[in-house]
Write a protein that holds these residues in place. Structure first.
Motif, PDB file in Angstrom:
ATOM      1  N   ALA A 599      46.095 136.464  47.941  1.00 42.80           N
ATOM      2  CA  ALA A 599      46.270 135.367  46.999  1.00 42.80           C
ATOM      3  C   ALA A 599      46.869 134.190  47.555  1.00 42.80           C
ATOM      4  CB  ALA A 599      47.163 135.827  45.871  1.00 42.80           C
ATOM      5  N   ARG A 600      47.855 134.321  48.311  1.00 38.72           N
ATOM      6  CA  ARG A 600      48.431 133.296  49.149  1.00 38.72           C
ATOM      7  C   ARG A 600      47.382 132.453  50.123  1.00 38.72           C
ATOM      8  NH1 ARG A 600      53.218 136.569  49.373  1.00 38.72           N
ATOM      9  NH2 ARG A 600      52.363 137.200  51.701  1.00 38.72           N
ATOM     10  N   LEU A 601      46.514 133.183  50.716  1.00 42.62           N
ATOM     11  CA  LEU A 601      45.668 132.802  51.707  1.00 42.62           C
ATOM     12  C   LEU A 601      44.471 132.185  50.870  1.00 42.62           C
ATOM     13  CD1 LEU A 601      45.209 135.812  54.050  1.00 42.62           C
ATOM     14  CD2 LEU A 601      46.702 133.851  54.211  1.00 42.62           C
ATOM     15  N   CYS A 602      44.034 132.688  49.810  1.00 47.25           N
ATOM     16  CA  CYS A 602      43.020 132.130  48.961  1.00 47.25           C
ATOM     17  C   CYS A 602      43.462 130.667  48.433  1.00 47.25           C
ATOM     18  CB  CYS A 602      42.397 133.062  48.002  1.00 47.25           C
ATOM     19  SG  CYS A 602      41.702 134.192  48.459  1.00 47.25           S
ATOM     20  N   TYR A 603      44.886 130.752  48.163  1.00 55.53           N
ATOM     21  CA  TYR A 603      45.476 129.457  47.445  1.00 55.53           C
ATOM     22  C   TYR A 603      45.392 128.385  48.570  1.00 55.53           C
ATOM     23  CZ  TYR A 603      48.811 126.166  45.586  1.00 55.53           C
ATOM     24  OH  TYR A 603      49.464 124.803  45.298  1.00 55.53           O
ATOM     25  N   GLN A 604      45.562 128.759  49.836  1.00 58.72           N
ATOM     26  CA  GLN A 604      45.625 127.663  50.855  1.00 58.72           C
ATOM     27  C   GLN A 604      44.265 127.300  51.185  1.00 58.72           C
ATOM     28  OE1 GLN A 604      47.867 125.848  52.466  1.00 58.72           O
ATOM     29  NE2 GLN A 604      49.624 126.678  51.215  1.00 58.72           N
ATOM     30  N   TRP A 605      43.268 127.983  51.085  1.00 63.22           N
ATOM     31  CA  TRP A 605      41.862 127.702  51.454  1.00 63.22           C
ATOM     32  C   TRP A 605      41.270 127.191  50.000  1.00 63.22           C
ATOM     33  CZ3 TRP A 605      41.278 133.019  53.762  1.00 63.22           C
ATOM     34  CH2 TRP A 605      41.453 133.306  54.908  1.00 63.22           C
ATOM     35  N   ASN A 606      42.178 127.041  49.184  1.00 64.00           N
ATOM     36  CA  ASN A 606      41.877 126.170  47.674  1.00 64.00           C
ATOM     37  C   ASN A 606      40.548 126.965  46.883  1.00 64.00           C
ATOM     38  OD1 ASN A 606      42.197 123.870  46.088  1.00 64.00           O
ATOM     39  ND2 ASN A 606      40.252 122.821  46.773  1.00 64.00           N
ATOM     40  N   ASP A 607      40.802 128.355  47.080  1.00 64.61           N
ATOM     41  CA  ASP A 607      39.930 129.031  46.248  1.00 64.61           C
ATOM     42  C   ASP A 607      40.797 129.627  45.187  1.00 64.61           C
ATOM     43  OD1 ASP A 607      38.282 130.862  44.954  1.00 64.61           O
ATOM     44  OD2 ASP A 607      37.487 131.939  46.823  1.00 64.61           O
ATOM     45  N   LEU A 608      40.984 128.621  44.113  1.00 64.96           N
ATOM     46  CA  LEU A 608      41.997 129.108  43.075  1.00 64.96           C
ATOM     47  C   LEU A 608      41.798 130.184  42.440  1.00 64.96           C
ATOM     48  CD1 LEU A 608      43.442 125.395  42.354  1.00 64.96           C
ATOM     49  CD2 LEU A 608      44.083 126.926  44.202  1.00 64.96           C
TER      50      LEU A 608
END
Length: 902
Positions: A599-608
């Protein structure tokens, strides 16, 4: 048979009748007929589960169900079995959902038979069955055979037309059927009145008819025999079993009685139980397999469990009576009489196993345990050792050959057994206290762990300090290290772990790797990321070699967190996914950390959207773990996600929930993170005073710096950030260093120090680009957008800055307190530039750069070695993304967005 066939279009067939009415026989005959070419019944594959009392444990029940299904589809449910063996398995509904999803993929019609369901005495198992029936795949049919109606919503199934029922009145033999059975099948020559009398005495009860027929084969006066018994089925059965046993040879009687302790029988196991040998003048006794076949041919209430006739079980009613007689009967000779092998008491009387009050029945259980152990069926071996009072052997079986039994699905039966043992027995064997503490810890029952560890230490005080004792001391320390890890007590982890490694035997790899994992946790808590990574890597290597998947999964998650902290985001994603694969389907609760990492990685990649999905899955799993702070961490992340989406109210609600839980359970480790997220939420809400007080109270440098910025005091913010940056650089914390650099760039921008801000931003972009970090920059809002435009205009990391600028598309207008304060005081607020709907690809940026230099389409095709039509296609996509009509407009728009190198 016709009613059974007709009922296949419904969900459930219920065959409910008292013992001995032929329920199992009926089903066996039904399936046998269905497998013949002449049958008109629908073709179905059959998975059969013969239940016993031990199957009331939900995990064991599901394990046997999956094992039965795997006779039809060998790979079906492998993930479910892995989950069931987890120390903290996922919720039953998750397991069932995963199993049902797999069942829907099977191409053939399927019947699942649960035979003798009346032995189940657990609401959880009833709930499992109700859930299964509610979501049963269309091509699947469930059959329940039972002596009493199960606790299911049967009335609802009837009303919906979802159930076919067969009961005692359907199975009872009519006088004509009784005559056919007695005279044709059993070979008796009874007159009609004798058949009628016998049918009346038994009320068409086939078990009574069968036992009576066997007994009548040895009577000269059938009429007198029929008149000689009356009463309830229990007394009739009791009487007739006695009659049947007396007609058998001594060998068969002995065989039946002694093997009655087994839930399932096979020839070699029976041979091991009886241990019969011959003398020079005696005939060789029949083998166990031959005896089983003889008993089956004689209709002596034995049921084959496979087509090869390798495994059998006794009819449960028959087995109960045999066991009752075995316990009541004083055998004419000891169990070992006639063995001729000189192994009185299995050679164990001298070691305190058979000579300390053990009975003949105990000895039979011990022999069964020995056979199961020799055949690598350690859980069954443990059950018989426990039933036989063989404490020492049971303890040895728990230890196992590689991994202790509690790590392989035996934690629940082990805990149940240990809870029944007297304190004196545990004190006499300190290993059992250690096992007790370990199993409790595995099951998440941390409150009783230290008490058992102390009892083990007390019991060891008088023991000789040999290798075995030293290893036990090491295991006690390892338990305390793991207990400390659950409470984030760094010093206690390291102290106990080092003591454990000092005392543990070098060959005790399963415990040593567990200890090394706790050391990795301690190093991580201390900020020694390199040390933690080394520990986790070592653990993974050894655990994969010895099959210790639980600790391997935990170490893999730890390694992923370290990689994430080092800004190795793509590598971390691969590691988290590998942990999820190790966990299997459905996922066990501890894997929540891997989902939160994703979840944190997807957040940083802007895939909310993906970030939200992973976070919700993590929270669902985290809430299943008692006495840990994992749910608090998930809730704080979800609050941050809501802030990114502009929903301050929802963010505040998540923070309040996390704060309440952290304070209620005294999760001290998470209180700074709670305060940091709450401070950020207050700043977004415009409550600068509240944010300032909170940041000051908890001494949070990053939060305090943001407060100073919101107060239009960037110099004070920079004064806080510089020493913090020096600290994190000294510790080589890559993620914190990068975060500080981004904030410093924003602060210098707010002070009007444009060149210095852009220089810092350029350094941050260089560090961030390999991992594709986006939200790190986008979360800083308008000031960062302006900085990125300036950096792009200066040709700094053009492709990356283009992606970041494009990521501002869809972002809410920046109106929060931080963004307003971060605008340079010496510059007027600039109008917002409408962001790209979709970012340009790397090739499109190259084409755009050549367009800006005035290259024609043909010259671009030659320069980039592209076909002319391909270049024209790139042009169309570039114009569409920039929302322009011609080249000059595209170049102007690209310059506004900072997409062109100078």
């Amino acid at each position: 048979m016709e009613r059974l066939n007709e009922g296949l279009h419904r969900k459930l067939t219920l065959i409910s009748a008292p013992a001995g009415f032929g329920k199992t026989t009926l089903l066996g005959e039904w399936f046998a007929r269905a497998s013949t070419p002449q049958t008109k019944s629908p073709a179905h594959a059959v998975a059969w589960v013969s239940l016993d009392e031990g199957d009331s444990d939900p995990a064991r029940f599901l394990t046997y169900v999956v094992a039965a299904l795997q006779t039809l589809a060998p790979k079906l449910g492998n993930g479910v079995l892995t989950a069931l063996q987890s120390p903290q398995p996922p919720p039953v509904e998750a397991i069932l959902t995963a199993l049902i999803n797999e069942l829907t993929t099977l191409p053939d019609n399927l019947i699942l038979v649960l035979d003798d369901y009346h032995v189940i005495d657990a609401k959880q198992v009833d709930d499992i069955l109700a859930f299964l029936l509610e979501h049963l795949p269309p091509r699947m049919h469930l059959v329940i055979s039972t002596r009493e109606d199960p606790s299911l919503p049967l009335a609802r199934y009837r009303a919906r037309g979802q159930m076919t029922e067969l009961r005692a009145t359907d199975l009872r033999f009519t006088p004509a059927e009784a005559a056919g059975f007695l005279n044709q099948v059993m070979g008796l020559a009874l007159a009609a009145e004798q058949v009628t009398a016998l049918e009346a005495r038994t009320e068409g009860w086939i078990a009574g008819l069968q036992l009576a027929a066997i007994s009548l084969q040895g009577h000269e006066d059938p009429t007198g025999f029929i008149k000689s018994f009356t009463g309830s089925h229990h007394f009739v059965l009791d009487y007739l079993v006695e009659e049947v046993l007396h007609q058998q040879s001594v060998d068969i009687q002995t065989f039946l009685l002694r093997t009655s302790i087994l839930n399932r029988l096979c020839g070699p196991l029976c041979d091991a139980l009886l241990r019969r040998t011959t003398t020079p003048h005696s005939a060789a006794p029949a083998s166990g397999q031959a005896t089983l076949e003889t008993i089956e041919q004689a209709n002596l209430f034995i049921v084959p469990l496979d087509n090869e006739r390798r495994w059998y079980r006794y009819h449960h009613l028959f087995a109960d009576l045999l066991r009752q007689r075995l316990h009541q009967q004083v055998l004419a000779s000891p169990v070992n009489e006639g063995s001729g092998d000189g192994r009185a008491g299995d050679g164990r009387a001298g070691d305190g196993r058979a000579g300390d009050g053990g009975t003949a029945v105990d000895e039979l259980h011990r022999r069964a345990s020995a056979w199961y152990a020799e055949n690598d069926l350690e859980l069954e071996a443990f059950h018989h050792a426990a039933a036989g009072g063989d404490i020492a052997h049971a303890a040895d079986l728990i230890e196992g050959k590689a991994l202790p039994l509690q790590f392989r699905g035996g934690a629940v039966p082990i805990l149940n057994w240990l809870a029944k043992l007297p304190t004196e027995a545990l004190d006499a064997r300190p290993l059992l206290w250690v096992t007790y503490a370990s199993a409790l810890l595995m099951m998440g029952q941390v409150s009783g762990v230290e008490e058992k560890a102390q009892a083990a230490e007390t019991a060891l005080q008088t023991a000789k300090l040999d290798d075995k004792t030293r290893d036990l001391i090491g295991r006690i320390a390892s338990i305390r290290a793991t207990l400390a890890a659950t409470q984030h007590q760094t010093e206690a982890i390291i102290r106990q772990a080092r003591r454990a490694l000092e005392y543990l035997h070098p060959d005790n790899l399963s415990v040593r790797t567990s200890v090394t994992w706790t050391l990795g946790c301690a190093y991580q808590l201390q900020g020694d990321r390199a040390g933690a990574a080394r520990a986790y890597t070592e653990v993974i290597s050894i655990c994969m070699a010895i099959g210790h998947t639980v600790i391997a999964m935990m170490a893999t998650i730890g390694l992923g967190i370290i990689q994430e902290m080092e800004n190795q985001l793509y590598l971390a994603a691969e590691t988290y996914r590998r942990a999820v694969q190790l966990a299997g389907e459905p996922p066990p609760p501890p894997i929540c950390d891997a989902y939160l990492g994703l979840a944190r990685l997807c957040y940083q990649w802007n895939d909310l959207d993906a970030a939200h999905q992973h976070a919700q899955q993590s929270l669902q799993l985290a809430r299943q773990i008692k006495n840990t702070d994992r749910s608090v961490i998930c809730e704080l992340f979800l609050a941050r996600l809501q802030l990114a989406q502009g929903d301050v109210a929802s963010a505040a609600a998540w923070v309040a929930k996390a704060s309440q839980s952290a304070h209620a359970h005294n999760f001290v480790q998470q209180l700074p993170q709670v305060a940091a997220t709450e401070t950020l939420t207050l700043l977004y809400a415009g409550n600068v005073a509240g944010a300032a007080q909170l940041a000051q109270t908890h001494h949070l440098p990053i939060s305090q710096a943001r407060v100073h910025l919101a107060q239009a005091n960037p110099s004070a913010a920079l004064a806080l950030l510089e020493p913090w940056r020096q600290q994190v650089e000294a510790k080589n914390w890559a993620d914190e260093r990068l975060r500080v650099m981004v904030l410093q760039a924003v602060m210098h921008h707010a002070q009007g120090e444009k060149d210095r801000a852009v220089h810092l931003l350029g350094d941050a972009l260089t560090l961030a680009e390999p991992s594709g970090l986006i939200r790190l920059f986008v979360d800083e809002g308008l000031p960062m957008r302006q900085l990125l435009s300036t950096a792009a205009a200066q040709g700094i990391r053009p492709a990356y800055t283009g992606r970041l600028l494009a990521a501002f598309a869809g972002e809410a207008q920046p109106t929060n307190t931080i963004e307003r304060a971060a605008l340079p005081s010496s510059l007027p607020a600039q109008p917002l530039i409408e962001p790209l709907i979709e970012p340009l690809s790397q090739r499109e940026l190259e084409v755009l750069q050549l367009i800006a230099h005035g290259f024609s389409n043909r010259r671009i095709s030659e320069s980039l070695f592209l076909a002319l039509d391909t270049v024209k296609g790139h042009n169309r996509r570039i114009f569409g993304k920039l929302q322009v009509q011609r080249r000059t407009e595209a170049v102007a728009r690209a310059r506004e967005l900072g997409l062109l190198r100078v």
